[in-house]
Design a protein around this motif. Sequence first.
Motif, PDB file in Angstrom:
ATOM      1  N   GLY A   1       3.651  79.534  12.840  1.00 40.83           N
ATOM      2  CA  GLY A   1       3.905  80.790  12.144  1.00 40.83           C
ATOM      3  C   GLY A   1       4.781  81.769  12.896  1.00 40.83           C
ATOM      4  N   VAL A   2       5.239  81.393  14.076  1.00 41.00           N
ATOM      5  CA  VAL A   2       6.039  82.312  14.887  1.00 41.00           C
ATOM      6  C   VAL A   2       7.484  82.317  14.404  1.00 41.00           C
ATOM      7  CG1 VAL A   2       6.863  82.842  17.208  1.00 41.00           C
ATOM      8  CG2 VAL A   2       4.549  81.947  16.878  1.00 41.00           C
ATOM      9  N   ARG A   3       8.054  83.505  14.294  1.00 41.08           N
ATOM     10  CA  ARG A   3       9.461  83.668  13.943  1.00 41.08           C
ATOM     11  C   ARG A   3      10.122  84.522  15.017  1.00 41.08           C
ATOM     12  NH1 ARG A   3       7.995  80.235  11.335  1.00 41.08           N
ATOM     13  NH2 ARG A   3       8.052  79.892   9.076  1.00 41.08           N
ATOM     14  N   ALA A   4      11.260  84.056  15.516  1.00 39.38           N
ATOM     15  CA  ALA A   4      11.972  84.795  16.566  1.00 39.38           C
ATOM     16  C   ALA A   4      13.458  84.822  16.242  1.00 39.38           C
ATOM     17  CB  ALA A   4      11.742  84.158  17.928  1.00 39.38           C
ATOM     18  N   THR A   5      14.038  86.005  16.310  1.00 40.64           N
ATOM     19  CA  THR A   5      15.455  86.184  16.009  1.00 40.64           C
ATOM     20  C   THR A   5      16.146  86.844  17.194  1.00 40.64           C
ATOM     21  OG1 THR A   5      14.891  86.528  13.678  1.00 40.64           O
ATOM     22  CG2 THR A   5      17.107  87.185  14.394  1.00 40.64           C
ATOM     23  N   PRO A   6      17.210  86.242  17.739  1.00 38.29           N
ATOM     24  CA  PRO A   6      17.949  86.904  18.829  1.00 38.29           C
ATOM     25  C   PRO A   6      18.525  88.235  18.364  1.00 38.29           C
ATOM     26  CG  PRO A   6      18.547  84.586  18.682  1.00 38.29           C
ATOM     27  CD  PRO A   6      17.737  84.891  17.448  1.00 38.29           C
TER      28      PRO A   6
END
Length: 238
Positions: free
Chosen positions: A52-57
């Motif tokens: 469920g983790v979302r990461a955006t630079p």
Amino acid sequence: VRPGGLARARGAGAVSVALGGGVLDHAGLARGGLRIAGATVSADGRLGAGRGVRATPVPGVSWDQEPLAALFARPAAEAVAELLAQDAEPGLLGCAVRVEGAAGDHLLVRELSPDGTVRADAPLLRLRPAHPHPELAHTANLRRLAGRPGLALRVVGRPDPDRAATLRPLAVGPVPGAAYTLRLPPEWRDRADLGYDRLQGGHVTGEAPAPAPDPVGPGPDPLADSPLWRVGRLLEAG
């Protein structure tokens, strides 16, 4: 965080950080960031990388923007005295300085006033390598900077609690509006990591000012002259 020796530390800047679909190496993460949603945090501060983790630079914050601008908001002596009064490990501080020369592997500087000049009574500060091992770039970078008297720099580092008027710099950058300062590659985002980036002659812009008529001397010591610092050192010495 992984155990290991210097070889692992030397290559850490190029190691990728993968979290929630966002991938950056540590060098990029130090200059930019990740906007993370849905991550769990362990008791020791580690982020979980579940489905469920979302990461955006995201772009990094410049030293002129908060919260980093607060590091440069006060004179170095005032900020250092407050940091050393805390029980925890001294935190980060920032200051704008002018290069004066070298003393061994230390870079000697004087703090710049807000108008970009150096007061006649400005104390001499020492920048000491944050890590002395030759495989890391700290010592080599300070030596290169020491060969540029008059160069204006912005410095982020930690005060050395065992040495008065001494900082351990972690990064340097140009002083906005200074005629003789750093000019760093665009991908460095106006900051050089002194441990991993290696400064070169082409990273300097402008002409060096005329040499000062007086040689570099010890000058007043803003920390050793501080009653709070003296009392603290006396208590530690017993």
